[in-house]
Design a protein around this motif. Sequence first.
Motif, PDB file in Angstrom:
ATOM      1  N   VAL A 122       0.852  -1.080  -0.119  1.00 52.48           N
ATOM      2  CA  VAL A 122       0.005   0.228   0.036  1.00 52.48           C
ATOM      3  C   VAL A 122       0.821   1.148  -0.124  1.00 52.48           C
ATOM      4  CG1 VAL A 122      -1.993   1.261   1.334  1.00 52.48           C
ATOM      5  CG2 VAL A 122      -1.635  -1.294   1.380  1.00 52.48           C
ATOM      6  N   GLU A 123       0.739   2.035  -0.833  1.00 50.38           N
ATOM      7  CA  GLU A 123       1.446   3.378  -0.888  1.00 50.38           C
ATOM      8  C   GLU A 123       0.516   4.703  -1.069  1.00 50.38           C
ATOM      9  OE1 GLU A 123       4.919   4.008  -3.559  1.00 50.38           O
ATOM     10  OE2 GLU A 123       5.525   1.876  -3.218  1.00 50.38           O
ATOM     11  N   PHE A 124       0.708   5.671  -0.423  1.00 50.21           N
ATOM     12  CA  PHE A 124       0.071   6.823  -0.462  1.00 50.21           C
ATOM     13  C   PHE A 124       0.894   8.206  -0.085  1.00 50.21           C
ATOM     14  CE2 PHE A 124      -1.131   4.761   3.391  1.00 50.21           C
ATOM     15  CZ  PHE A 124      -0.791   5.748   4.366  1.00 50.21           C
ATOM     16  N   VAL A 137      -3.521   4.542  10.085  1.00 51.14           N
ATOM     17  CA  VAL A 137      -3.935   3.657   9.040  1.00 51.14           C
ATOM     18  C   VAL A 137      -4.108   2.318   9.695  1.00 51.14           C
ATOM     19  CG1 VAL A 137      -3.126   2.458   6.865  1.00 51.14           C
ATOM     20  CG2 VAL A 137      -2.590   4.688   6.821  1.00 51.14           C
ATOM     21  N   LEU A 257      -8.163   4.222   6.072  1.00 45.98           N
ATOM     22  CA  LEU A 257      -7.484   5.286   6.414  1.00 45.98           C
ATOM     23  C   LEU A 257      -8.362   5.852   7.741  1.00 45.98           C
ATOM     24  CD1 LEU A 257      -7.125   6.640   2.888  1.00 45.98           C
ATOM     25  CD2 LEU A 257      -5.700   5.009   3.967  1.00 45.98           C
ATOM     26  N   TRP A 266      -4.893  13.249   1.932  1.00 47.87           N
ATOM     27  CA  TRP A 266      -4.532  11.872   1.664  1.00 47.87           C
ATOM     28  C   TRP A 266      -4.368  11.848  -0.277  1.00 47.87           C
ATOM     29  CZ3 TRP A 266      -3.610   7.994   5.369  1.00 47.87           C
ATOM     30  CH2 TRP A 266      -4.398   8.309   6.657  1.00 47.87           C
ATOM     31  N   LEU A 269      -3.582   7.271  -3.731  1.00 43.99           N
ATOM     32  CA  LEU A 269      -3.330   5.756  -3.137  1.00 43.99           C
ATOM     33  C   LEU A 269      -3.210   4.613  -4.275  1.00 43.99           C
ATOM     34  CD1 LEU A 269      -4.020   3.827  -0.626  1.00 43.99           C
ATOM     35  CD2 LEU A 269      -6.645   4.299  -1.239  1.00 43.99           C
ATOM     36  N   ARG A 270      -2.270   3.579  -3.721  1.00 40.26           N
ATOM     37  CA  ARG A 270      -2.176   2.447  -4.661  1.00 40.26           C
ATOM     38  C   ARG A 270      -2.207   1.353  -3.713  1.00 40.26           C
ATOM     39  NH1 ARG A 270       3.077   3.201  -8.369  1.00 40.26           N
ATOM     40  NH2 ARG A 270       3.970   3.981  -6.628  1.00 40.26           N
TER      41      ARG A 270
END
Length: 477
Positions: A122-124, A137, A257, A266, A269-270
């Motif tokens: 998870v990336e953001f 998170v 989130l 935010w 998001l991926r």
Amino acid sequence: MGQARRKEKQDQSPTEPAPSQEPSVGTAWVKPAGLTRKGWAVLVGLILVIQFPLIHYALFRGQPDARATVPYAQDFSEPGVVQRDFFSTGGYWRVTQGELLAPGVKNNPLWLQAALPDDVAVEFDVRSELPAGDIRVELFGNGRDPASGYILVQGGWNNALSVIARRDLNAPSLDALRRRAARKGQANVDLKASGFFKEDTKVRVELRGQPVQAGRTYHWRIERRGSLLRWFVDGELMLELDDPFPLKGPGQDRLGLSGFESQIFWDNLRVDTPDKLPFTAAPRAPTPPPGPYADDFNRDTLGDAWSATNPSAVKLVDGALVVELMHNRPMWLKQPIPTNAVIEFDAWTDNPEGDIKVEAWGDGRSFYAGDLRLQYTATGYVFIFGGWRNTQSAIARQNEHTNDRAVRDGAAVVAGKRHHIKITRSGGTLTWELDGQPFLTLKDPAPLEGPRNQYFGFSGWKNRVHFDNLKIQPLAP
């Protein structure tokens, strides 16, 4: 017939006295009759009818919806995405100017309606606009309830602490679990095999002294492979948790989130598998190997060997280091020190309240950033000489106020006297000599060691204190 006279009325009254409203002396109390079986049945039936919606929800709510799928990517350019792809039980979550806003959502996560794979990345990008920090998170939760999975918090607890928590933000630390096992004679034991870590264990790993800067955008990456959950911020490893009972599968497969009182934004998001969302960790700056060090402070500036977390509180005066109003923000030596070592230095103050303090085997960068009325928890061992207005000295393992400290009561610091302090560490045993005489000893069943526990720092609270002639040597075998 005329009315009876007064005497006649009295003669017509009953001969026995009227029953008293108060029980007579010696009369036993009789318990009033309770509900009959039929009455209890009616009462229970009423309760079930009233609470039926809640009971039905708790027992039969099933799995949350899955409106989205992984891989998932979202830049929050569309305001309707919150309602379409996410779910929350509270908080005014919304899209504003191409970002997702969490405006003080009070721990009500915004759950992505997509089932996560067991191995996930998870990336953001995220930023907090308030000094409170507190970016949160939830990973592998149930999609409805907070603290149902892993909770990651950056800058929580007055922006003083970051954690990965398993099902409870206030759970004991993994370090405390290891110490409990060590006290039972099982040092370095497999916590799962020994039964100290079970499927329902609530635990956390934590990092201090990495406060969130208001207005700064951070890039998070969270990934899990097998049982290892790792959390990176701006390419650097923040924390990791190796869970012997990894949370996964239906009911433990959602991403949320969250936040508390901060205004959090935010973006980007991926969500995908770790292999399909590649990542390269930021290279760490090279550090010299642990070794000897000496400093007599006979110069005009500190130089590159030291890192002051409160620069205004330290200076060099007449060939000595002087600290004042440090408020538990150490001046760290950048060079690592050996795990087993001897540390010597001179220290003095003209203040009769004493309060001379150093921190050893800490992480080399943490400092207190919270409310000055609250307590500071260090990352290493804290040596306090004449603390609490020169009434007590102590060796504390991270926390200055717990019962596992080594303590010596009574005044110790002599105002104006140059004291010589010698600290020796051998494994989990720390000994402190003062002016050539034994002073205090602490035995730690789970010693602090490793890359995050190999630095020395001069510290303090309020008083003006002088330090000089520092020498650090590896302990002779």
